[in-house]
Motif scaffolding. Sequence first.
Motif, PDB file in Angstrom:
ATOM      1  N   THR A 149       4.598  -8.353   2.199  1.00  0.00           N
ATOM      2  CA  THR A 149       5.420  -9.535   1.917  1.00  0.00           C
ATOM      3  C   THR A 149       5.442 -10.427   3.155  1.00  0.00           C
ATOM      4  OG1 THR A 149       6.827  -8.229   0.450  1.00  0.00           O
ATOM      5  CG2 THR A 149       7.680 -10.364   1.205  1.00  0.00           C
ATOM      6  N   ARG A 150       4.921 -11.635   2.997  1.00  0.00           N
ATOM      7  CA  ARG A 150       4.914 -12.584   4.108  1.00  0.00           C
ATOM      8  C   ARG A 150       6.292 -13.232   4.272  1.00  0.00           C
ATOM      9  NH1 ARG A 150      -0.990 -15.570   3.244  1.00  0.00           N
ATOM     10  NH2 ARG A 150      -2.214 -13.922   4.295  1.00  0.00           N
ATOM     11  N   ALA A 151       6.464 -13.951   5.369  1.00  0.00           N
ATOM     12  CA  ALA A 151       7.749 -14.597   5.647  1.00  0.00           C
ATOM     13  C   ALA A 151       8.129 -15.583   4.553  1.00  0.00           C
ATOM     14  CB  ALA A 151       7.687 -15.307   7.004  1.00  0.00           C
ATOM     15  N   THR A 152       7.125 -16.143   3.865  1.00  0.00           N
ATOM     16  CA  THR A 152       7.377 -17.110   2.788  1.00  0.00           C
ATOM     17  C   THR A 152       7.812 -16.425   1.495  1.00  0.00           C
ATOM     18  OG1 THR A 152       5.046 -17.004   2.131  1.00  0.00           O
ATOM     19  CG2 THR A 152       5.692 -18.699   3.752  1.00  0.00           C
ATOM     20  N   GLY A 153       7.727 -15.089   1.462  1.00  0.00           N
ATOM     21  CA  GLY A 153       8.033 -14.357   0.247  1.00  0.00           C
ATOM     22  C   GLY A 153       6.807 -14.018  -0.574  1.00  0.00           C
ATOM     23  N   GLU A 154       5.662 -14.622  -0.217  1.00  0.00           N
ATOM     24  CA  GLU A 154       4.415 -14.349  -0.927  1.00  0.00           C
ATOM     25  C   GLU A 154       3.966 -12.914  -0.655  1.00  0.00           C
ATOM     26  OE1 GLU A 154      -0.256 -15.883  -0.832  1.00  0.00           O
ATOM     27  OE2 GLU A 154       1.209 -16.545   0.675  1.00  0.00           O
ATOM     28  N   LYS A 155       3.451 -12.250  -1.703  1.00  0.00           N
ATOM     29  CA  LYS A 155       2.936 -10.898  -1.554  1.00  0.00           C
ATOM     30  C   LYS A 155       1.407 -10.936  -1.612  1.00  0.00           C
ATOM     31  CE  LYS A 155       6.779  -8.038  -3.129  1.00  0.00           C
ATOM     32  NZ  LYS A 155       7.198  -6.912  -4.002  1.00  0.00           N
ATOM     33  N   VAL A 156       0.790 -10.287  -0.617  1.00  0.00           N
ATOM     34  CA  VAL A 156      -0.676 -10.212  -0.568  1.00  0.00           C
ATOM     35  C   VAL A 156      -1.078  -8.761  -0.396  1.00  0.00           C
ATOM     36  CG1 VAL A 156      -0.924 -12.532   0.406  1.00  0.00           C
ATOM     37  CG2 VAL A 156      -0.704 -10.572   1.937  1.00  0.00           C
ATOM     38  N   ALA A 157      -2.278  -8.443  -0.801  1.00  0.00           N
ATOM     39  CA  ALA A 157      -2.774  -7.074  -0.702  1.00  0.00           C
ATOM     40  C   ALA A 157      -2.901  -6.684   0.774  1.00  0.00           C
ATOM     41  CB  ALA A 157      -4.113  -6.934  -1.407  1.00  0.00           C
ATOM     42  N   LEU A 158      -2.530  -5.445   1.082  1.00  0.00           N
ATOM     43  CA  LEU A 158      -2.665  -4.937   2.442  1.00  0.00           C
ATOM     44  C   LEU A 158      -4.132  -4.912   2.843  1.00  0.00           C
ATOM     45  CD1 LEU A 158      -1.671  -3.432   5.012  1.00  0.00           C
ATOM     46  CD2 LEU A 158      -1.932  -1.307   3.704  1.00  0.00           C
ATOM     47  N   ASP A 159      -4.429  -5.535   3.971  1.00  0.00           N
ATOM     48  CA  ASP A 159      -5.787  -5.497   4.521  1.00  0.00           C
ATOM     49  C   ASP A 159      -5.917  -4.211   5.341  1.00  0.00           C
ATOM     50  OD1 ASP A 159      -8.215  -5.852   5.725  1.00  0.00           O
ATOM     51  OD2 ASP A 159      -7.831  -7.906   6.399  1.00  0.00           O
ATOM     52  N   GLU A 160      -6.215  -3.127   4.646  1.00  0.00           N
ATOM     53  CA  GLU A 160      -6.247  -1.831   5.319  1.00  0.00           C
ATOM     54  C   GLU A 160      -7.369  -1.756   6.343  1.00  0.00           C
ATOM     55  OE1 GLU A 160      -6.412   2.908   4.164  1.00  0.00           O
ATOM     56  OE2 GLU A 160      -5.584   1.462   2.742  1.00  0.00           O
ATOM     57  N   ALA A 161      -8.452  -2.484   6.113  1.00  0.00           N
ATOM     58  CA  ALA A 161      -9.570  -2.464   7.063  1.00  0.00           C
ATOM     59  C   ALA A 161      -9.140  -3.064   8.400  1.00  0.00           C
ATOM     60  CB  ALA A 161     -10.754  -3.237   6.489  1.00  0.00           C
ATOM     61  N   ARG A 162      -8.405  -4.191   8.334  1.00  0.00           N
ATOM     62  CA  ARG A 162      -7.928  -4.785   9.588  1.00  0.00           C
ATOM     63  C   ARG A 162      -6.902  -3.877  10.252  1.00  0.00           C
ATOM     64  NH1 ARG A 162      -4.083  -7.576  12.266  1.00  0.00           N
ATOM     65  NH2 ARG A 162      -4.881  -9.148  13.741  1.00  0.00           N
ATOM     66  N   PHE A 163      -6.023  -3.290   9.447  1.00  0.00           N
ATOM     67  CA  PHE A 163      -5.013  -2.380   9.982  1.00  0.00           C
ATOM     68  C   PHE A 163      -5.677  -1.264  10.788  1.00  0.00           C
ATOM     69  CE2 PHE A 163      -1.921   1.120   9.637  1.00  0.00           C
ATOM     70  CZ  PHE A 163      -0.751   0.472  10.007  1.00  0.00           C
ATOM     71  N   ARG A 164      -6.746  -0.697  10.214  1.00  0.00           N
ATOM     72  CA  ARG A 164      -7.467   0.369  10.921  1.00  0.00           C
ATOM     73  C   ARG A 164      -8.168  -0.180  12.167  1.00  0.00           C
ATOM     74  NH1 ARG A 164      -8.229   5.170   8.409  1.00  0.00           N
ATOM     75  NH2 ARG A 164      -7.427   5.354   6.274  1.00  0.00           N
ATOM     76  N   ARG A 165      -8.722  -1.384  12.048  1.00  0.00           N
ATOM     77  CA  ARG A 165      -9.466  -1.958  13.173  1.00  0.00           C
ATOM     78  C   ARG A 165      -8.546  -2.209  14.373  1.00  0.00           C
ATOM     79  NH1 ARG A 165     -11.426  -5.707  10.556  1.00  0.00           N
ATOM     80  NH2 ARG A 165     -10.283  -7.560  11.262  1.00  0.00           N
ATOM     81  N   ILE A 166      -7.335  -2.673  14.103  1.00  0.00           N
ATOM     82  CA  ILE A 166      -6.380  -2.940  15.186  1.00  0.00           C
ATOM     83  C   ILE A 166      -6.023  -1.647  15.909  1.00  0.00           C
ATOM     84  CG2 ILE A 166      -4.006  -3.647  15.680  1.00  0.00           C
ATOM     85  CD1 ILE A 166      -5.938  -5.961  15.308  1.00  0.00           C
ATOM     86  N   VAL A 167      -5.782  -0.574  15.164  1.00  0.00           N
ATOM     87  CA  VAL A 167      -5.450   0.711  15.781  1.00  0.00           C
ATOM     88  C   VAL A 167      -6.638   1.238  16.573  1.00  0.00           C
ATOM     89  CG1 VAL A 167      -4.776   3.098  15.334  1.00  0.00           C
ATOM     90  CG2 VAL A 167      -3.730   1.241  14.021  1.00  0.00           C
ATOM     91  N   GLU A 168      -7.834   1.124  16.001  1.00  0.00           N
ATOM     92  CA  GLU A 168      -9.027   1.596  16.708  1.00  0.00           C
ATOM     93  C   GLU A 168      -9.268   0.791  17.979  1.00  0.00           C
ATOM     94  OE1 GLU A 168     -11.864   1.181  13.617  1.00  0.00           O
ATOM     95  OE2 GLU A 168     -11.283   3.047  12.592  1.00  0.00           O
ATOM     96  N   GLU A 169      -9.065  -0.527  17.905  1.00  0.00           N
ATOM     97  CA  GLU A 169      -9.234  -1.381  19.082  1.00  0.00           C
ATOM     98  C   GLU A 169      -8.242  -1.012  20.180  1.00  0.00           C
ATOM     99  OE1 GLU A 169      -9.940  -6.086  19.445  1.00  0.00           O
ATOM    100  OE2 GLU A 169      -7.844  -5.564  19.091  1.00  0.00           O
ATOM    101  N   TYR A 191       5.012   1.129   2.528  1.00  0.00           N
ATOM    102  CA  TYR A 191       5.440   1.112   1.123  1.00  0.00           C
ATOM    103  C   TYR A 191       5.062  -0.236   0.525  1.00  0.00           C
ATOM    104  CZ  TYR A 191       9.356  -1.699   2.868  1.00  0.00           C
ATOM    105  OH  TYR A 191      10.115  -2.677   3.460  1.00  0.00           O
ATOM    106  N   ASP A 192       5.011  -0.279  -0.782  1.00  0.00           N
ATOM    107  CA  ASP A 192       4.616  -1.499  -1.467  1.00  0.00           C
ATOM    108  C   ASP A 192       5.675  -2.571  -1.251  1.00  0.00           C
ATOM    109  OD1 ASP A 192       2.867  -3.010  -3.055  1.00  0.00           O
ATOM    110  OD2 ASP A 192       4.158  -2.715  -4.811  1.00  0.00           O
ATOM    111  N   GLY A 193       5.237  -3.727  -0.752  1.00  0.00           N
ATOM    112  CA  GLY A 193       6.160  -4.827  -0.476  1.00  0.00           C
ATOM    113  C   GLY A 193       6.650  -4.849   0.957  1.00  0.00           C
ATOM    114  N   ILE A 194       6.076  -4.017   1.815  1.00  0.00           N
ATOM    115  CA  ILE A 194       6.489  -3.974   3.220  1.00  0.00           C
ATOM    116  C   ILE A 194       6.330  -5.348   3.851  1.00  0.00           C
ATOM    117  CG2 ILE A 194       4.189  -3.334   4.079  1.00  0.00           C
ATOM    118  CD1 ILE A 194       5.598  -1.480   6.096  1.00  0.00           C
ATOM    119  N   THR A 195       7.231  -5.718   4.730  1.00  0.00           N
ATOM    120  CA  THR A 195       7.151  -7.026   5.394  1.00  0.00           C
ATOM    121  C   THR A 195       6.101  -6.996   6.500  1.00  0.00           C
ATOM    122  OG1 THR A 195       8.804  -6.537   7.083  1.00  0.00           O
ATOM    123  CG2 THR A 195       9.606  -7.384   4.968  1.00  0.00           C
ATOM    124  N   GLU A 196       5.680  -8.176   6.927  1.00  0.00           N
ATOM    125  CA  GLU A 196       4.694  -8.267   8.010  1.00  0.00           C
ATOM    126  C   GLU A 196       5.227  -7.651   9.295  1.00  0.00           C
ATOM    127  OE1 GLU A 196       1.871 -12.092   7.447  1.00  0.00           O
ATOM    128  OE2 GLU A 196       3.987 -12.582   7.722  1.00  0.00           O
TER     129      GLU A 196
END
Length: 964
Positions: A149-169, A191-196
């Motif tokens: 859930t973005r600050a605007t209230g919009e919900k977008v799919a979790l970019d799990e690839a980026r999430f993993r890349r940030i941790v790996e970096e 969880y589903d709907g987690i905030t940024e």
Amino acid sequence: MPATTALQTNGTDAVPPSIENEARTPTEPGYRIIRRNGSVTPFDPTKITVALTKAFLAVEGSVAAGSRRVHDVVKDLTEQVVGNLTRRIGEGRTFHIEDVQDQVELALMRSEHHKVARAYVLYREERARERAAAKAAAPESAAPSLHVTRATGEKVALDEARFRRIVEEACEGLEAVSPQPILNEALRNLYDGITEDELSLAPILAARTLVETEPNYSFVSARLLLDRLRREALSFVTGRSEQATQADMAERYATYFPEFIRTGIEADLIDPELGRFDLKRIGAALKAERDLNFQYLGLQTLYDRYFLHTRGKRFELPQAFFMRVAMGLAAREIDREARAIEFYNLLSSFDFMCSTPTLFNSGTLRPQLSSCFLTTIGDDLDAIFKGVKDNALLAKYSGGLGNDWTPVRGLGAHIKGTNGESQGVVPFLKVANDTAIAVNQGGKRKGAVCAYLETWHVDIEEFLDLRKNTGDDRRRTHDMNTANWVPDLFMERVEADGEWTLFSPDEVPDLHDLYGTAFRNAYEAYEARAAAGELRVWRKIRALDLWRKMLTMLFETGHPWVTFKDPCNIRSPQGHVGVVHSSNLCTEITLNTSKDEVAVCNLGSINLANHVSEQGLDLDRLARTVGTAMRMLDNVIDINFYTIPEARASNLRHRPVGLGLMGFQDALQAMRIPYASEGAVEFADRSMEAISYHAISASVDLAAERGRYPSFEGSLWSKGILPIDSIRLLEEARPGVDMDSTFTLDWASLRERVKETGMRNSNTMAIAPTATISNICGVAQSIEPAYQNLFVKSNMSGDFTVVNAQLVHDLKARGLWDEVMVSDMKYFDGSVGQIDRIPDDLKALYATAFEIDSSWLIEAASRRQKWIDQAQSLNLYIANPSGKKLDELYRFAWKKGLKTTYYLRSRSATHVEKSTLKGTDGKLNAVSPASMAAAEAATPIVVDPSAAWGKACAIDDPDCEACQ
């Protein structure tokens, strides 16, 4: 429920319940629980109470568990659990069910309810096995998709690839770290709907739990925090959602920097003058790779309290922060871009760090950059309340305060205007105390002040009681620091077991400004007048009795500190134009004060750890660092925003600065020198000699370029008397002082340069505590020995696990670093001295503060003091205090020529958490009021066992960060 899990206790078949399965009751507002199935529900503290009650029922039976005792215990445990969870979680406000259960388990163990804790652990293990078995038997199903859930209230799919890349970096280039355990723990808490914000917080919290087993996870945590900060700052300055990896920042910093300056100017947070710099040239000089040098504690501290923010959003990135500070300090230079880049490189490399007020305010519309202010309070209502008002104005922009209260008449003194009697100094100290609390520096840190009183003042005994927890609270100052300003004559009377006379300053006004032989002569003359009946308010007391009370109160309450008037004045370069009447908040500043002058000092500290290797001190690098640092500190004086005219007049007339150091313990360990050794004393001598030499030389260079300071003529400097030479003056005034006077550098040539060219600064050196800026740089504070090798530091940014990385490196090299070693270090309060399998050489090298005889600290401090024109914040540590030990220690400090001492730290009754910290990052130490040792007959110091020892400035106190 399986019969194998039932507990047969007191005739009751019961098991501790799962918190997850308890009935719903009123919730804790704003917090939520992530359940094992991924659903999110409101956090309900009463479920913890029910679970704990049933756990006690399982062990103690219904009769015992229904008692008021258990009811009170459960209530207290619930409060502990909720407090630990909510303090630790920060702004995420979401807990995983396992985190709650971990905290319940820890609370039971900490409170030593071992049987209940064991039952609870066994039940959790059994339930975990049941869930694992059920999961194995169930058909595989696709993992549920998660949305953010973005600050605007919009919900977008979790970019799990980026999430993993940030941790790996974040793990790249670091030894002994792995992204997988971080990912496992972080993904469990999504969880589903987690905030940024919650999404960015999850891997940070996961990495923090691993720090105790591998210190490099502190760097990983910092890098994950950087990703959160980059999203926040870049999105704010551009006005659109933006993210960047660390690799992106190599180019992005240059384009971001002008946007940052524009945003700050528009928000009235940055001086518009910074917008007139060549921002393209400045932006190109930023070194993005230096963001990777932060440990988590340092970066989180900057994030919470230093980075510029507006509307709750930080828009300042680390390298922009250092450059903003550098530009502010270079604003009046001729080639200001070149100087700003020079200053930036020094700060961002952690070779040198400015004090907190400079970091807070440089480059802003109110550049109050000075650290310390010293005032003298006059003896009438106008002067007293002007002093209190000055305190408020000076503290507002982050100044630490030292007040000289000696001129204020004592209890019972005559008041001519009303023909009444004075209530003494104490009621006014209460007002000053409350003012310090009211002016909290905009929420950035607590306002702080230290009151000084000379030992002959008739109110001295009430002054000693100010920090007690008993007595009339109207005559107590629970938040203000206090210090004794002790003349040599008093110490000589203590040594001789002689009498001491107390006076009211309105009847002996000249004593305040006298020291050395002149003080002795005047004091003895007043004693004769008192004996002849010519004085109204005075009394005699045995000097040794007063000394014992001073040490008793120091031991019980941590106050008043012991500082020495005569060496501060006799060795002061500025004795020709005034008197040092007190020190400052942290006892390292010794500058003149009067009704017309408020002393100001501008501080910064060299990171000594960055200037050594196993081969020793890098003198060339140190010389470069000192030269640039002195220029930065001198610039503070002209740029500074002064809140009262007396401070401006004093600072421009004398131009004092205080160059100090931090990372002394790290430097010793890098060179393999134990703190408690002649080698450490010698290194303290040689390193301070080098700093002193280059600081004085740099001030001469600045004098040649910019002119000598206005009050130079008549100073010790003008006579060719440098700090090393002023030892002779102290020896003449006090025969028997024991200070080393050896040297290794070419002081003769420098002495001639000083006489011929002059000095730009009346004072050049002072060693401050550096508690906060040393955190930023990731080194041990100031000249302190290590507190513990594994502990949790608490400050206004939260609780942080701290592990001695060099020790871990050495233990790994010898095959000794494992889970058992972590457990042993916790058990022994972060000490390695009692762990049998650690070799003796490592025990000596990594001895902690309470394992080192404080005489070593005084020996090293005495060697430094010979080179310093001001003083040093010197804490003393005693593991098992007694009256005799305290007496010997403080007499030794006086005889070794120290100007001041700071806190006396005694080992409290402590409890180090014996269970794992995994998933908590909670406190290792639960400090209770100190257990007080019985005073020895030779020096009968009587100690109040109920005194809250160390509460005023414990090593992990979140409020005591006022002078760094």
